[in-house]
Scaffold this motif. Structure first.
Motif, PDB file in Angstrom:
ATOM      1  N   LEU A 198       0.816  -1.208   0.000  1.00  0.00           N
ATOM      2  CA  LEU A 198       0.000   0.000   0.000  1.00  0.00           C
ATOM      3  C   LEU A 198       0.851   1.260   0.000  1.00  0.00           C
ATOM      4  CD1 LEU A 198      -2.733  -1.064   2.604  1.00  0.00           C
ATOM      5  CD2 LEU A 198      -2.831  -1.203   0.114  1.00  0.00           C
ATOM      6  N   VAL A 199       2.117   1.116  -0.272  1.00  0.00           N
ATOM      7  CA  VAL A 199       3.026   2.257  -0.300  1.00  0.00           C
ATOM      8  C   VAL A 199       4.057   2.035  -1.397  1.00  0.00           C
ATOM      9  CG1 VAL A 199       4.572   1.219   1.417  1.00  0.00           C
ATOM     10  CG2 VAL A 199       4.548   3.702   1.101  1.00  0.00           C
ATOM     11  N   LEU A 241       3.018   7.394  -0.882  1.00  0.00           N
ATOM     12  CA  LEU A 241       4.419   7.408  -0.496  1.00  0.00           C
ATOM     13  C   LEU A 241       4.520   7.424   1.028  1.00  0.00           C
ATOM     14  CD1 LEU A 241       5.817  10.003  -3.069  1.00  0.00           C
ATOM     15  CD2 LEU A 241       5.822   7.517  -3.234  1.00  0.00           C
ATOM     16  N   PRO A 242       5.693   7.087   1.587  1.00  0.00           N
ATOM     17  CA  PRO A 242       5.820   7.065   3.050  1.00  0.00           C
ATOM     18  C   PRO A 242       5.345   8.338   3.736  1.00  0.00           C
ATOM     19  CG  PRO A 242       7.686   5.956   2.085  1.00  0.00           C
ATOM     20  CD  PRO A 242       6.884   6.513   0.935  1.00  0.00           C
ATOM     21  N   HIS A 243       5.630   9.518   3.175  1.00  0.00           N
ATOM     22  CA  HIS A 243       5.224  10.752   3.847  1.00  0.00           C
ATOM     23  C   HIS A 243       3.708  10.936   3.869  1.00  0.00           C
ATOM     24  CE1 HIS A 243       5.141  12.339  -0.349  1.00  0.00           C
ATOM     25  NE2 HIS A 243       4.130  13.031   0.126  1.00  0.00           N
ATOM     26  N   ARG A 251      13.724   9.425   0.242  1.00  0.00           N
ATOM     27  CA  ARG A 251      13.281   9.334  -1.154  1.00  0.00           C
ATOM     28  C   ARG A 251      11.866   9.867  -1.310  1.00  0.00           C
ATOM     29  NH1 ARG A 251      16.048   4.233  -1.075  1.00  0.00           N
ATOM     30  NH2 ARG A 251      14.068   3.130  -0.746  1.00  0.00           N
ATOM     31  N   SER A 252      11.035   9.590  -0.319  1.00  0.00           N
ATOM     32  CA  SER A 252       9.658  10.072  -0.344  1.00  0.00           C
ATOM     33  C   SER A 252       9.609  11.590  -0.308  1.00  0.00           C
ATOM     34  CB  SER A 252       8.881   9.482   0.846  1.00  0.00           C
ATOM     35  OG  SER A 252       7.561   9.965   0.902  1.00  0.00           O
ATOM     36  N   LEU A 253      10.406  12.186   0.571  1.00  0.00           N
ATOM     37  CA  LEU A 253      10.440  13.647   0.674  1.00  0.00           C
ATOM     38  C   LEU A 253      11.040  14.280  -0.579  1.00  0.00           C
ATOM     39  CD1 LEU A 253      11.561  13.957   4.391  1.00  0.00           C
ATOM     40  CD2 LEU A 253       9.265  14.373   3.475  1.00  0.00           C
ATOM     41  N   ASP A 254      12.016  13.607  -1.178  1.00  0.00           N
ATOM     42  CA  ASP A 254      12.561  14.091  -2.447  1.00  0.00           C
ATOM     43  C   ASP A 254      11.450  14.153  -3.499  1.00  0.00           C
ATOM     44  OD1 ASP A 254      15.112  14.329  -1.429  1.00  0.00           O
ATOM     45  OD2 ASP A 254      15.803  12.402  -2.219  1.00  0.00           O
ATOM     46  N   ALA A 255      10.630  13.108  -3.539  1.00  0.00           N
ATOM     47  CA  ALA A 255       9.539  13.066  -4.519  1.00  0.00           C
ATOM     48  C   ALA A 255       8.503  14.141  -4.229  1.00  0.00           C
ATOM     49  CB  ALA A 255       8.888  11.686  -4.510  1.00  0.00           C
ATOM     50  N   LEU A 256       8.228  14.378  -2.941  1.00  0.00           N
ATOM     51  CA  LEU A 256       7.277  15.428  -2.578  1.00  0.00           C
ATOM     52  C   LEU A 256       7.794  16.790  -3.022  1.00  0.00           C
ATOM     53  CD1 LEU A 256       4.727  16.423  -1.122  1.00  0.00           C
ATOM     54  CD2 LEU A 256       6.049  16.451   1.003  1.00  0.00           C
ATOM     55  N   ALA A 257       9.038  17.075  -2.750  1.00  0.00           N
ATOM     56  CA  ALA A 257       9.604  18.357  -3.148  1.00  0.00           C
ATOM     57  C   ALA A 257       9.592  18.520  -4.671  1.00  0.00           C
ATOM     58  CB  ALA A 257      11.027  18.489  -2.615  1.00  0.00           C
ATOM     59  N   GLU A 259      -0.171  21.839   2.760  1.00  0.00           N
ATOM     60  CA  GLU A 259       0.160  20.594   3.448  1.00  0.00           C
ATOM     61  C   GLU A 259       1.531  20.077   3.029  1.00  0.00           C
ATOM     62  OE1 GLU A 259      -1.457  19.221   6.025  1.00  0.00           O
ATOM     63  OE2 GLU A 259      -2.557  21.101   5.860  1.00  0.00           O
ATOM     64  N   ALA A 260       1.867  20.204   1.739  1.00  0.00           N
ATOM     65  CA  ALA A 260       3.187  19.769   1.291  1.00  0.00           C
ATOM     66  C   ALA A 260       4.285  20.577   1.972  1.00  0.00           C
ATOM     67  CB  ALA A 260       3.285  19.912  -0.229  1.00  0.00           C
ATOM     68  N   LEU A 261       4.100  21.881   2.038  1.00  0.00           N
ATOM     69  CA  LEU A 261       5.091  22.736   2.694  1.00  0.00           C
ATOM     70  C   LEU A 261       5.215  22.411   4.182  1.00  0.00           C
ATOM     71  CD1 LEU A 261       4.194  26.148   1.017  1.00  0.00           C
ATOM     72  CD2 LEU A 261       6.273  24.803   0.617  1.00  0.00           C
ATOM     73  N   ARG A 262       4.100  22.133   4.820  1.00  0.00           N
ATOM     74  CA  ARG A 262       4.147  21.795   6.256  1.00  0.00           C
ATOM     75  C   ARG A 262       4.876  20.480   6.488  1.00  0.00           C
ATOM     76  NH1 ARG A 262      -1.128  22.031   9.572  1.00  0.00           N
ATOM     77  NH2 ARG A 262       0.410  22.193  11.242  1.00  0.00           N
ATOM     78  N   THR A 263       4.656  19.497   5.596  1.00  0.00           N
ATOM     79  CA  THR A 263       5.350  18.225   5.738  1.00  0.00           C
ATOM     80  C   THR A 263       6.847  18.392   5.531  1.00  0.00           C
ATOM     81  OG1 THR A 263       3.414  16.945   5.022  1.00  0.00           O
ATOM     82  CG2 THR A 263       5.557  15.878   4.822  1.00  0.00           C
TER      83      THR A 263
END
Length: 301
Positions: free
Chosen positions: A210-211, A225-227, A248-254, A289-293
């Motif tokens: 599921l991730v 993704l994990p985040h 890697r998850s945060l890289d993808a979010l950014a 929400e992305a910026l807060r994460t």
């Protein structure tokens, strides 16, 4: 609140930096509520203007409507709108017992006998809402936020029992159920039981895939993704993933920030397709929400 210069509708070049580009996107596209939220989180804005903007969405029954959750249009109170209101109040530190009393009264009026709230997107009118089946995805976020703010109400006892039993019996889970379950477990009152349930849920997430653990591989566009589960480093879901997986998850979010400065919208499970206006409003929420994460994990934005 810091002075914020007006942003012209056209500029010779876009501002540099993820936060600066996101700020321009919010000023040009967001509702007043999200503009005030952005100012509160990233420009030292006061909480009072956020509350004032939120008040426009409140109905006499104690719930919230008027498309506060942009994908669900119309003036009527719905649990999804009301959970969004709790999210806003929590974000600015104003989700106390006095403010939550009317919210709990509304949620109790539309819940099942077990205290569960109807699924997102369910059409409700009159007194029929209480007879509709309850949903973990609809109930757990509101219950978790109320516990986080130490709010107590007779309905909350029943709703807590429903969430606890639903989380502990999850087998064929959907990502939306897992995200809601995490919001509940992160703030549930019985911490030992919550931690045990979270550990089991993490094994389920990995076993059932599921991730997406490799955002650079196939499936990233349609997977969590994990985040998405561990929104902050102190979430119980953070223990489900290695440091490398989270990075890697945060890289993808950014990297998901678009050229206009905003992040893409995520549709609520069971909600209708976005109208153009709802899509833009939801993107403002997703951007904040992305910026807060990213900020919670110490990423420079």
């Amino acid at each position: 609140m810091a002075d914020i210069a007006a942003v012209p509708l056209a500029q010779a070049s876009c501002p540099r930096g993820a936060l600066a580009r996101a700020e321009r996107f919010v000023w040009l596209t967001a509702r007043v509520l999200e503009q005030r939220l952005f100012a509160h989180h990233f420009r030292d804005g006061d909480a009072v203007p956020v509350e004032t903007a939120l008040e426009a969405y409140r109905n006499d029954d104690g719930g919230y409507g008027h498309a506060l959750e942009p994908a669900l249009r119309g003036p009527a109170s719905l649990p999804a709108h009301t959970a969004r209101a709790l999210h806003v109040l929590d974000a600015v530190g104003r989700c106390d017992a006095r403010r939550a009393e009317g919210v709990c009264r509304y949620l109790a009026s539309v819940s099942t006998a077990e205290g569960a709230l109807p699924a997102v997107g369910t059409h409700m009118n009159g007194g029929g809402a209480a007879r509709l089946p309850g949903s973990l995805a609809a109930t757990a976020p509101a219950v978790g936020l109320l516990h986080r703010n130490e709010v107590w109400h007779p309905w909350l006892f029943r709703a807590t029992d429903f969430c606890r039993q639903a989380v502990e019996s999850l087998e064929a889970a959907r990502p939306g159920d897992v995200e809601a379950a995490v919001l509940f477990l992160d703030h549930a009152p019985d911490r030992i039981r919550a931690e045990a349930a979270a550990e089991r849920l993490g094994r389920l997430v990995r076993r059932e895939r599921l991730v997406v653990l490799d955002p650079d591989g196939s499936g990233h566009a349609c997977g969590e993704l994990p985040h998405d589960y561990a929104r902050t480093p102190d979430s119980l879901a953070r223990a489900w993933f290695t440091d490398a997986e989270v990075e890697r998850s945060l890289d993808a979010l950014a990297a998901a920030q678009r050229d206009d400065g905003g992040w893409p919208a995520r549709r609520l499970p069971g909600a209708p397709e976005f109208t153009p206006g709802a899509l833009l409003e939801t993107r403002s929420l997703a951007t904040i929400e992305a910026l807060r994460t990213l900020t919670a994990y110490g990423r420079l934005v």
